[in-house]
Design a protein around this motif. Structure first.
Motif, short mmCIF file in Angstrom:
data_model
loop_
_atom_site.label_atom_id
_atom_site.label_comp_id
_atom_site.label_asym_id
_atom_site.label_seq_id
_atom_site.Cartn_x
_atom_site.Cartn_y
_atom_site.Cartn_z
N TYR A 90 0.85 -1.21 -0.09
CA TYR A 90 -0.15 0.01 0.10
C TYR A 90 1.06 1.45 0.12
CZ TYR A 90 -3.26 -3.14 1.48
OH TYR A 90 -4.27 -4.54 1.43
N THR A 91 0.00 2.36 -0.20
CA THR A 91 1.01 3.71 -0.20
C THR A 91 0.61 4.43 1.30
OG1 THR A 91 -0.67 4.85 -1.17
CG2 THR A 91 0.65 3.69 -2.45
N LEU A 92 1.20 5.54 1.48
CA LEU A 92 0.79 6.53 2.84
C LEU A 92 -0.49 6.96 2.49
CD1 LEU A 92 1.60 7.62 5.46
CD2 LEU A 92 2.58 9.43 4.36
N ASN A 93 -1.06 7.19 1.33
CA ASN A 93 -2.45 7.76 1.12
C ASN A 93 -3.47 6.63 1.32
OD1 ASN A 93 -1.72 10.37 0.17
ND2 ASN A 93 -1.41 9.88 -2.05
N ASP A 94 -3.09 5.25 1.09
CA ASP A 94 -4.07 4.10 1.25
C ASP A 94 -4.55 4.03 2.85
OD1 ASP A 94 -4.28 3.54 -1.24
OD2 ASP A 94 -2.53 2.00 -1.31
N VAL A 95 -3.15 4.45 3.60
CA VAL A 95 -3.41 4.34 5.07
C VAL A 95 -4.43 5.50 5.65
CG1 VAL A 95 -2.20 4.87 7.29
CG2 VAL A 95 -1.00 3.65 5.45
N PHE A 96 -4.00 6.84 5.05
CA PHE A 96 -5.12 7.84 5.60
C PHE A 96 -6.39 7.57 4.88
CE2 PHE A 96 -1.25 9.72 6.86
CZ PHE A 96 -1.62 10.54 8.03
N GLU A 97 -6.69 6.82 3.82
CA GLU A 97 -8.11 6.70 3.09
C GLU A 97 -8.38 5.14 3.75
OE1 GLU A 97 -7.18 6.59 -0.92
OE2 GLU A 97 -6.56 8.80 -1.06
N GLY A 98 -8.17 4.77 4.78
CA GLY A 98 -8.56 3.73 5.55
C GLY A 98 -8.90 2.31 4.67
N LYS A 99 -7.47 2.13 3.87
CA LYS A 99 -7.71 1.20 2.76
C LYS A 99 -7.04 0.07 3.31
CE LYS A 99 -8.49 3.67 -1.31
NZ LYS A 99 -7.66 3.98 -2.67
N CYS A 100 -6.27 -0.07 4.50
CA CYS A 100 -5.08 -0.94 5.12
C CYS A 100 -4.91 -0.83 6.39
CB CYS A 100 -3.81 -0.92 4.44
SG CYS A 100 -2.89 0.71 4.56
N LYS A 101 -4.15 -1.94 6.97
CA LYS A 101 -3.86 -1.86 8.29
C LYS A 101 -2.44 -1.20 8.50
CE LYS A 101 -5.48 -6.69 9.24
NZ LYS A 101 -4.86 -8.10 9.60
N PHE A 102 -2.21 -0.67 9.72
CA PHE A 102 -0.95 0.08 9.88
C PHE A 102 -0.68 0.36 11.23
CE2 PHE A 102 -4.66 3.16 9.97
CZ PHE A 102 -4.42 4.00 11.00
N ILE B 121 8.18 2.40 6.68
CA ILE B 121 8.18 3.34 7.45
C ILE B 121 8.15 4.51 6.50
CG2 ILE B 121 9.35 4.74 9.27
CD1 ILE B 121 11.16 2.34 9.85
N SER B 122 6.95 5.32 7.02
CA SER B 122 6.50 6.68 6.14
C SER B 122 7.77 7.61 6.03
CB SER B 122 5.36 7.27 6.72
OG SER B 122 5.72 7.76 7.85
N ASN B 123 8.16 8.03 4.76
CA ASN B 123 9.26 8.97 4.56
C ASN B 123 9.08 10.07 5.10
OD1 ASN B 123 11.08 7.06 3.22
ND2 ASN B 123 9.90 7.63 1.11
N LEU B 124 7.94 10.59 5.27
CA LEU B 124 7.56 11.96 5.90
C LEU B 124 8.04 12.15 7.41
CD1 LEU B 124 4.12 12.80 4.15
CD2 LEU B 124 6.45 13.63 3.48
N SER B 125 8.08 10.85 7.79
CA SER B 125 8.34 10.92 9.42
C SER B 125 9.90 11.35 9.85
CB SER B 125 8.08 9.43 10.05
OG SER B 125 9.04 8.47 9.57
N ASP B 126 10.69 11.09 8.62
CA ASP B 126 12.08 11.52 9.12
C ASP B 126 12.52 10.34 10.05
OD1 ASP B 126 12.36 12.89 6.80
OD2 ASP B 126 12.17 14.82 8.43
#
Length: 853
Positions: free
Chosen positions: A74-86, A130-135
């Protein structure tokens, strides 16, 4: 806190199954897990039902730059759109929370037995991302977790009055008392194993200076490296006859303990004051460091491998000896670790004590807290890195506290990699965006295009495209062909496209120049009212957004626009915004009593930037490198670079030798790393491994022999780290360059002293090659093999002449083939056996030149 700092809490895993008993360096390990709970101070919110109400509540509270872990499916957008576990990892300093089995939609992990996987390959074949935006920074928990689970986790006060986390900063003394109590299980013999020699009279003299703690010093007996005696605080014991204690010496400091636990707190206080006594008397050998200079600003230029880090370590110890306030700015956090090790070596293991007692303070995001001003004031040496003292245009950095350090009385500043710092502190480049730009490859003309074919006005008016733009980019491959790749351009925090309008309409900006070069239009603006740098305040819907910081405090701005021939699209291709600020550099050069700049590379435009504010005294070291006896220079003569490259990779992967292989790009290096188990990737300091690629698997790179890198990466950064870790102390034996071993020359536009724009070449010339080989010269070694594939005669001669000029090594030339690579690497010779090889290769000219002279 950064995930790297938690490496002591990593747990090995095989897929989803964690096994704390297995070493994380085991090559069979496929995943890394993290301990949660009070020890690591990490709390994990695990979302298993992404379409549940609880999961929706988690997503509403999450920030895009939180430490989020999800599947590579999945992608980070999928996480925020409720498409996957995280999972979301948070820093939490509160009480232990039990894992509630009833909470199936959203679970909370916070306890020593609750492990959370964060890196490596999952059981389903996908990888943890690990999301890249988190640094890779784990941020403090900022909401009540009872709001995101079905059943309340536990009745507790997560927030103190809903203003800040309860016990966010645990008292240091309470934490150390707990450590003392936990350590009582070990025996004196186990603790003293390998420690320093003890002396009864020395220990008793120290105790005599602490009468407020120890009123009566008993008789003592020495047993090997341990001193035994009746407990110093016998009044705490009910059974006074059996109250016995012992002491040993570690890194120059005495540590006293009792076999009982009733007096543990008093021994903790005693050991603290014993250490402080020793530290206050400690006098390190007066080292030379950089030397003594009367000038206010000194540039110390010396070649890579000369010993600038050692000189900085000596300067730190001199400052502690003389109680002189010194601020040391290094390139990054890895450099802080290396300097700490050098200081520790030169002080016979006293670094940790100096750090604990506050004589050395490491000023980074991890250590900066409510009381950091006091720590800065008390420390003799403050160690930080460039990013706390750079360009005011960096909208993610806070400056107020950092610049206040420069107000310390009689402060001396040392800046390592000073050329990099000078650029960071004076210039900010942002790729603002745009519709398309024209590219030329091998006679073809290609365009970078927006897939939606939007105009600039469309992008400005469309809320969605203020945050992201999807593009097709035409990209050259490593070896000349062209690929079209789809990419997302993200513009977080500030709508960078508004910068164009901000500059063009700014009442204080005047356009002074306009010119065109290579289908790029340059517009030069000068600020007639430069404002002081302000502390950043990035808040939603706030006028103090960060956009003004990019404009108000800059002296000049260049807008560069790649030109198109499509009038409806307003002739705008890609726009780049370059802001020039000098306020930070001016303050860091003018406020301290003295500033020392240390670097291996310094160009004319760096001179121009610094001498705007201060006179610059230069000390240049031009010593020849003499740490290696022979350099075996191998060059491919046949014109089959792909076949040679493949054989070199396969051979170095199999031969037990330390090898570093450079490829034209990081993408090519990554492709090679994925194909071989024994190869790791150095991607500009971020380490990853072929088939076990994960964000943090640098931990087990120590067992890898071969490193691959792209020439556009920072070649020195990987060397610094890899060469000095356990297991790699001999450095590299083979350096392989696929094509010419230098990065492309970059032209940078800077304003000269007259305010006119000049083109300056970057330092990615032959000095880049010096960076590439300099770290290999750090250790004494008999031979170093440098192999170069697919290089023309002129460049080869330049390299050979450079090596002859810069080193005292004997240069031995031969053809690049697999047998010669094996002959040139000492590991291969040792593993096969020198006697056997000398018989087999008795007629081999290269073998004779290297080993039989």
């Amino acid at each position: 806190m950064h995930i790297k700092e938690l490496k002591d809490h990593y747990v090995a895993g095989f897929g989803k199954q964690a096994n704390p008993k297995v070493n994380i360096l085991n090559p069979n390990v496929t995943t890394l897990h993290l301990n949660t709970g009070e020890a690591s101070r990490v709390l994990v919110v695990d979302v298993d039902e992404p379409d549940s109400n609880e999961a929706m509540s988690v997503r509403e509270k999450m920030r895009r730059d939180d430490f989020i872990v999800y599947s590579s499916q999945y992608t980070l957008n999928d996480v925020f759109e409720g498409k996957c576990k995280f999972k979301v990892f948070y820093e939490y300093h509160g009480i232990r929370l039990p894992k509630k089995k009833k909470n199936t939609h959203v679970e909370i992990f916070y306890g020593d037995k609750n492990l959370a996987a964060f890196a490596g390959k999952r059981g389903d074949g996908y990888e943890y991302i690990i999301s890249n935006l988190s640094d890779y920074e784990i941020k403090p928990l900022h909401f009540d977790i009872n709001d995101v689970v079905e059943h309340k986790v536990e009745k507790f006060d997560l927030f103190n009055g809903k203003q800040k986390l309860e016990d966010k900063f645990v008292k240091e003394e309470e934490r150390k008392k707990k450590v003392v109590l936990d350590e009582q299980e070990s025996t004196p013999e186990e603790e003293a194993l390998g420690y320093d020699k003890v002396d009864i009279r020395e220990f008793q003299k120290l105790l005599a200076e602490l009468p407020h703690l120890v009123s009566d010093i008993p008789e003592m007996v020495k047993k090997g490296d341990i001193i035994t005696f009746p407990c110093l605080f016998h009044e705490e014991h009910s059974d006074k006859k059996n109250a016995n204690a012992y002491a040993f010496k570690k890194d120059g400091f005495y540590v006293a303990k009792c076999h009982g636990q009733v007096c543990a707190e008093k021994y903790w206080r005693l050991n603290r004051e014993l250490k402080e006594l020793v530290l206050n008397r400690m006098s390190f050998e007066q080292s030379h460091g950089f030397g003594e200079f009367d000038e206010k600003t000194v540039l110390f230029k010396a070649p890579t491998g000369w010993g600038k880090t050692e000189a900085i370590a000596e300067e730190a110890l001199k400052a502690i000896n003389n109680k002189e306030k010194t601020l040391i700015l290094l390139q990054n956090k890895e450099a802080i670790v290396r300097l700490s090790d050098r200081i520790n070596d030169k002080s016979d293991g006293a670094f940790e004590g100096l750090h604990q007692m506050g004589k050395i303070y490491i000023y980074t995001s991890e250590n900066k807290h409510d009381k950091h001003e006091l720590a800065v004031e008390q420390a003799d040496v403050i160690i930080s890195h460039h990013y706390y003292f750079i360009n005011a245009g960096n909208i993610l950095t806070y400056y107020k506290d950092s610049l206040s350090i420069l107000d310390q009385e009689d402060l001396k500043v040392i800046i390592d990699e000073a050329h990099t710092y000078t650029e960071l502190a004076t210039r900010l480049d942002l790729d603002v965006g745009g519709l398309y730009k024209r590219e030329h490859f091998a006679g073809m003309e290609l365009w970078t295009s927006n897939t939606k074919s939007l105009t600039l006005d469309d992008i400005k008016d469309n809320e969605d495209y203020k945050t992201s733009t999807k593009c097709l980019d035409a990209t050259t491959t490593d070896y000349g062909s062209v690929e079209l790749r789809k990419q997302w351009k993200l513009y977080p925090q500030v709508n960078y496209l508004d910068l164009v309008n901000e500059i063009e309409t700014h009442k204080d900006y005047v356009k002074t120049e306009e010119f065109e070069e290579d289908n790029v239009l340059y517009e030069v603006y000068h600020n007639t009212h430069v404002r002081d740098i302000k502390e950043n305040s990035i808040k939603d819907n706030s006028e103090e957004s960060g956009l003004h910081l990019l404009t108000d405090s800059a002296e000049s701005v260049i807008l560069s626009k790649s030109q198109a021939d499509d009038k409806p699209r307003k002739k705008v291709g890609r726009i780049t915004f370059t802001a020039f600020h000098t306020q930070i550099l001016q303050k860091i050069l003018q406020r301290p009593r003295q500033t020392i700049l240390a670097t291996a590379t310094w160009e004319k435009y760096h001179d121009d930037l610094v001498t705007q504010f201060v006179d610059l005294h230069k000390e240049e070291i031009v010593e020849k490198i003499d740490k290696v006896g022979k350099i075996i220079l191998l060059r491919a003569s046949e014109r089959q670079p792909a076949r040679i490259r493949r054989k070199v990779v396969e051979t170095t992967n199999d031969v037990n030798a330390r090898a570093l292989l450079f490829f034209p790009t990081i993408a090519k290096a990554r492709e090679v790393a994925k194909e071989h188990e024994n190869i790791m990737l150095n991607d500009n300091g971020m380490y990853s491994i072929g088939k076990r690629k994960s964000s943090l698997d640098y931990v087990d790179n120590f067992v890898r022999n071969v490193t691959v890198a792209g020439l556009e990466s920072s070649v020195a950064k990987g060397y610094n780290y890899l060469e000095e870790v356990d297991g790699n102390s001999d450095g590299f034996e083979l350096l392989y360059f696929d094509k010419k071993p230098v990065s492309p020359v970059v032209i940078k536009k800077y304003f000269n002293k007259e305010g006119k724009i000049e083109d300056y070449q970057s330092d990615y010339k032959w000095s880049s090659f010096a960076q590439a080989i300099g770290r290999a010269f750090r250790r004494q070694k008999e031979t170093l093999c440098i192999a170069i594939n697919d290089i023309n005669e002129q460049d080869y001669k330049i390299i050979k002449n450079y090596l002859q000029k810069e080193t005292n090594a004997e240069i031995i030339e031969d053809e690049l083939n697999i047998m010669n690579i094996k002959i040139a690497t000492p590991s291969f010779i040792r593993s096969v056996g020198f006697d056997d090889l000398s018989k087999q290769l008795k007629d081999n000219k290269l073998f004779k030149k290297i080993y039989l002279k």
